[in-house]
Design a protein around this motif. Structure first.
Motif, mmCIF file in Angstrom:
data_model
loop_
_atom_site.group_PDB
_atom_site.id
_atom_site.type_symbol
_atom_site.label_atom_id
_atom_site.label_comp_id
_atom_site.label_asym_id
_atom_site.label_seq_id
_atom_site.Cartn_x
_atom_site.Cartn_y
_atom_site.Cartn_z
ATOM 1 N N ASN A 1 0.816 -1.211 0.000
ATOM 2 C CA ASN A 1 0.000 0.000 0.000
ATOM 3 C C ASN A 1 0.849 1.261 0.000
ATOM 4 O OD1 ASN A 1 -2.225 -1.737 2.195
ATOM 5 N ND2 ASN A 1 -2.364 -1.584 -0.019
ATOM 6 N N ILE A 2 1.968 1.231 0.690
ATOM 7 C CA ILE A 2 2.900 2.367 0.646
ATOM 8 C C ILE A 2 3.389 2.555 -0.789
ATOM 9 C CG2 ILE A 2 5.193 3.162 1.381
ATOM 10 C CD1 ILE A 2 4.580 1.755 4.111
ATOM 11 N N ALA A 3 3.685 1.440 -1.460
ATOM 12 C CA ALA A 3 4.137 1.516 -2.854
ATOM 13 C C ALA A 3 3.031 2.038 -3.779
ATOM 14 C CB ALA A 3 4.622 0.143 -3.317
ATOM 15 N N ILE A 4 1.784 1.679 -3.506
ATOM 16 C CA ILE A 4 0.663 2.172 -4.320
ATOM 17 C C ILE A 4 0.529 3.686 -4.175
ATOM 18 C CG2 ILE A 4 -1.862 2.175 -4.537
ATOM 19 C CD1 ILE A 4 -1.747 -0.856 -3.884
ATOM 20 N N VAL A 5 0.629 4.172 -2.939
ATOM 21 C CA VAL A 5 0.572 5.623 -2.708
ATOM 22 C C VAL A 5 1.699 6.306 -3.482
ATOM 23 C CG1 VAL A 5 0.810 7.439 -0.973
ATOM 24 C CG2 VAL A 5 -0.606 5.430 -0.481
ATOM 25 N N ALA A 6 2.902 5.732 -3.402
ATOM 26 C CA ALA A 6 4.050 6.303 -4.115
ATOM 27 C C ALA A 6 3.821 6.269 -5.630
ATOM 28 C CB ALA A 6 5.325 5.549 -3.746
ATOM 29 N N ALA A 7 3.240 5.175 -6.125
ATOM 30 C CA ALA A 7 2.959 5.087 -7.566
ATOM 31 C C ALA A 7 1.997 6.193 -7.989
ATOM 32 C CB ALA A 7 2.382 3.713 -7.915
ATOM 33 N N GLY A 8 1.011 6.494 -7.156
ATOM 34 C CA GLY A 8 0.085 7.577 -7.462
ATOM 35 C C GLY A 8 0.786 8.924 -7.517
ATOM 36 N N LEU A 9 1.703 9.145 -6.567
ATOM 37 C CA LEU A 9 2.442 10.404 -6.547
ATOM 38 C C LEU A 9 3.361 10.535 -7.765
ATOM 39 C CD1 LEU A 9 3.320 10.544 -2.735
ATOM 40 C CD2 LEU A 9 1.552 11.842 -3.953
ATOM 41 N N PRO B 1 4.723 3.238 -13.299
ATOM 42 C CA PRO B 1 4.738 3.140 -11.836
ATOM 43 C C PRO B 1 3.680 2.149 -11.318
ATOM 44 C CG PRO B 1 4.893 5.432 -12.499
ATOM 45 C CD PRO B 1 4.594 4.638 -13.746
ATOM 46 N N ASP B 2 2.498 2.199 -11.889
ATOM 47 C CA ASP B 2 1.413 1.301 -11.495
ATOM 48 C C ASP B 2 1.758 -0.153 -11.823
ATOM 49 O OD1 ASP B 2 -1.310 0.801 -10.562
ATOM 50 O OD2 ASP B 2 -1.833 0.498 -12.674
ATOM 51 N N VAL B 3 2.326 -0.369 -13.008
ATOM 52 C CA VAL B 3 2.693 -1.724 -13.430
ATOM 53 C C VAL B 3 3.801 -2.286 -12.541
ATOM 54 C CG1 VAL B 3 3.813 -3.023 -15.308
ATOM 55 C CG2 VAL B 3 1.915 -1.473 -15.810
ATOM 56 N N VAL B 4 4.816 -1.490 -12.250
ATOM 57 C CA VAL B 4 5.928 -1.954 -11.407
ATOM 58 C C VAL B 4 5.430 -2.318 -10.011
ATOM 59 C CG1 VAL B 4 8.071 -1.207 -10.275
ATOM 60 C CG2 VAL B 4 7.721 -0.774 -12.712
#
Length: 193
Positions: free
Chosen positions: A143-151, A161-164
């Protein structure tokens, strides 16, 4: 097994089931691979915790067998990511960054709460509670990575970013499945006469 553990895994199951609906709806709406993978993971976590709730009253050998089955269940999000990735490559549109980050942050709060609830039991229920704890802990990291992908997507509109992050979630689930399988296999061997 203590009543507190059974009650905890039941609450964790219900929290996961509730947030599955939220995250799945947002994932479909914005076309996010990482949210789709994470929403399937919420559904898988709900199923795992319901199985744990039921299996805690079973014999040690039966619990070890359920632990082995749970290791296989942990692979489901990895397969969901592959399916979602195929769709992303055929229509490479980046997800909307704000809903991606906000939904990921909500998921982080739910998973963090679940991980804290399960942390006190991770050493007492064998492979079953280890599976539940590892799943919740890994989900917080995802979830931390998902937030970062959004940013990152807000700054650099791209599907990558979303795919990674989606691929990272799949790899974490593969590693958790391996760890649960090993613990269940050891328990099964120890429970044999």
């Amino acid at each position: 097994m203590p009543v507190a553990l059974r009650n905890t895994v039941l609450v964790v199951a219900l929290l996961n089931l509730a947030y599955f609906g939220v995250e799945f709806a947002v994932a479909l709406h914005i076309g996010s691979v990482s949210l789709f993978a994470d929403s399937v993971d919420f559904l898988e976590d709900a199923s795992v915790n319901i199985l744990i709730f039921l299996a805690l009253s079973w014999s040690p050998i039966a619990r070890a067998r359920v632990g082995m089955a749970l290791a296989a269940i942990l692979l489901i999000p990895a397969l969901a990511v592959l399916w979602s990735l195929w769709g992303k490559f055929t229509a490479p549109m980046p997800p909307e960054p704000l809903p991606l980050s906000l939904t990921g942050f909500g998921a982080m709060l739910v998973n963090g709460t679940c991980a804290l609830m399960l942390a006190r039991f991770r050493a007492t229920g064998g492979s079953l509670t280890r599976a539940a704890f590892l799943s919740a802990r890994n989900d917080v990291l995802a979830n931390i990575a998902i937030v970062a992908a959004g940013l990152v997507t807000a700054w650099w509109p791209s599907v990558w970013p979303d795919v990674v992050v989606g691929l990272g979630i799949a790899l974490m689930n593969l590693d958790a499945a391996r760890e649960v399988w090993e613990a269940a296999h050891e328990e099964h061997a120890a429970a044999q006469p």
